[in-house]
Write an enzyme that holds these catalytic residues in place. Structure first.
Site: not given
Ligand code: IPE
Ligand code: IPE
Ligand code: MG
Length: 241
Positions: A15, A32, A126
């Protein structure tokens, strides 16, 4: 104090890509893309540390609710890397599996997922599981549905439904349960990741944003894990404690 055995299976909520990009005044897509580099590093580290399984949360059931643009970018990155990383998987004897509600993907992507999984199916090192269009609630629901269908067909007695049977019908049934759960970006929640499988997993949270997660970050998580005393509801005898 007894130290935990090294983790066999590590699950990661990657995240913070968006915040990483925002801090640099870049579009979220840049975060990303950098996130993919951190994934590659982590995979190599897991191979080096002889970890059996790594499960990565790439796209949740709820992430479909993001803007059309962001979903399209994430799908594009996913398609591109499924293909691009095959040599890395082959070189390191990595078996790739994709878990989640794949029916939500385009037929083209479903085919590509199938082909990539097929090409690494005989690898014995793995196991990397990428959770895409995945939700823990979806996972338990699809297991329940399968078992209900077996009961309806008269193939299964409802009284024979056990925890072990549900586990066998959830994703990752072929792997030991995760020992270590890592979440980056400072959020301290599970966000519908492996709800069934993480009942006794050690939860590690770090403030680092996912694209910044590097070799030292991984070492820090392993050092933290080593100090955990895992009890699984039992009482540890004094001489062992
Ligand atoms: C969780 O992150 C999902 C992934 C990392 C793929 P999110 O950014 O979607 O989660 P919330 O919304 O902060 O809980
Ligand atoms: C995690 O990073 C990747 C996915 C959920 C696909 P985010 O896109 O949630 O990034 P933040 O949390 O907005 O910084
Ligand atoms: Mg996020």
């Amino acid at each position: 104090m007894t130290q935990a055995q090294p983790p066999q299976h590590i699950a990661v909520v990657m995240d913070g890509n968006g915040r990483w990009a925002k801090k640099r005044l870049l579009p979220r897509s840049a975060g990303h893309k950098m996130g993919v580099k951190a994934v590659r590093k982590l995979i190599i580290n897991c191979v080096k540390q002889k970890i059996c399984a790594l499960t990565l949360f790439a796209f949740s059931s709820e992430n479909w609710q993001r803007s059309e643009d962001e979903v399209a970018t994430l799908m594009q990155i996913f398609i591109e890397h499924l293909h691009k990383e095959i040599p890395l998987f082959q070189e390191h004897n990595i078996k790739l599996q994709i878990i989640g509600d794949l029916s939500k993907f385009s037929p083209e992507l479903q085919q590509q997922i199938h082909d990539t999984m097929h090409s690494t199916a005989n690898n014995t090192g793995l196991v990397v599981s990428v959770a895409a269009s995945y939700g823990g609630r979806w996972d338990i629901t699809q297991a329940a549905k399968t078992l209900a269908q077996q009961v309806a067909r008269g193939e299964l007695d409802a009284d024979d439904i056990s925890e072990a049977l549900i586990q066998q019908h959830c994703c990752l049934a072929n792997l030991p349960e995760p020992d270590l759960f890592i979440r980056t970006s400072g959020e301290q929640r599970i966000s519908n990741f492996l709800l069934w499988q993480c009942a006794y997993t050690e939860l590690y949270f770090t403030e680092q944003l996912w694209p910044d997660f590097n070799d030292e970050s991984f070492q820090a998580a392993l050092v933290w894990f080593k100090k955990r005393q895992r009890r699984f509801g039992k009482i540890i005898q004094k001489q062992e404690a």
